[in-house]
Design a protein around this motif. Structure first.
Motif, PDB file in Angstrom:
ATOM      1  N   GLN A   1       0.995  -1.340  -0.011  1.00  0.00           N
ATOM      2  CA  GLN A   1      -0.095  -0.149  -0.022  1.00  0.00           C
ATOM      3  C   GLN A   1       0.752   1.283  -0.032  1.00  0.00           C
ATOM      4  N   VAL A   2       0.614   2.014  -0.832  1.00  0.00           N
ATOM      5  CA  VAL A   2       1.500   3.194  -1.032  1.00  0.00           C
ATOM      6  C   VAL A   2       0.793   4.448  -0.321  1.00  0.00           C
ATOM      7  N   GLN A   3       1.416   4.974   0.792  1.00  0.00           N
ATOM      8  CA  GLN A   3       1.118   6.087   1.600  1.00  0.00           C
ATOM      9  C   GLN A   3       1.936   7.527   1.131  1.00  0.00           C
ATOM     10  N   LEU A   4       1.148   8.469   0.862  1.00  0.00           N
ATOM     11  CA  LEU A   4       1.514   9.805   0.309  1.00  0.00           C
ATOM     12  C   LEU A   4       1.224  10.953   1.415  1.00  0.00           C
ATOM     13  N   VAL A   5       2.238  11.646   2.006  1.00  0.00           N
ATOM     14  CA  VAL A   5       1.856  12.789   2.716  1.00  0.00           C
ATOM     15  C   VAL A   5       2.704  14.157   2.028  1.00  0.00           C
ATOM     16  N   GLU A   6       1.493  15.103   1.954  1.00  0.00           N
ATOM     17  CA  GLU A   6       2.034  16.345   1.466  1.00  0.00           C
ATOM     18  C   GLU A   6       2.505  17.321   2.577  1.00  0.00           C
ATOM     19  N   SER A   7       3.267  18.414   2.183  1.00  0.00           N
ATOM     20  CA  SER A   7       3.408  19.648   3.214  1.00  0.00           C
ATOM     21  C   SER A   7       4.021  20.623   2.308  1.00  0.00           C
TER      22      SER A   7
END
Length: 122
Positions: A1-7
């Motif tokens: 599962q790919v997890q992506l966190v923007e900032s």
């Protein structure tokens, strides 16, 4: 599962710059990554995409102002945004697809981050 966190989203004046970051995990090295944006009342649109070779493509509305890049060692995708305009105001999303080919089509992407808000005032 790919997890992506923007900032990195913020409020800036027209003409200013911002750099968005997206930290990724669970992806494959051949996955393509992209930035999308969605303004209130509008559909989500592709902004920039980069494939595993580092080759990039841009929407015509941002070409020459935005630059997409990635740092594999840091598992991080970036979007450098210069000469910002009020029409760039939107929620910006990082996305990944289980395909090496570049695309700016929303339905081509399998994984999405939660988004980071960019507001540009005139």
């Amino acid at each position: 599962q790919v997890q992506l966190v923007e900032s990195g989203g913020d409020s800036v004046q027209a003409g200013g710059s911002l750099r968005l970051s997206c930290t990724a995990s669970g992806y494959m090295n051949t996955d393509a990554f992209a930035w999308f944006r969605q303004a209130p009342g509008k559909e989500r649109e592709g902004v920039a995409v980069i494939d595993y070779t580092g080759s990039a493509a841009y929407a015509s509305t941002v070409r020459g102002r935005f630059t997409i890049s990635k740092d594999n060692a840091k598992s991080t995708l970036y979007l450098q945004m210069n000469s910002l305009k009020p029409e760039d105001t939107a929620m910006y999303y990082c996305a990944a697809r289980r395909d090496w080919r570049r695309s700016l089509v929303t339905s081509d992407f399998d994984y999405w981050g939660q988004g980071t808000q960019v507001t540009v005032s005139s």
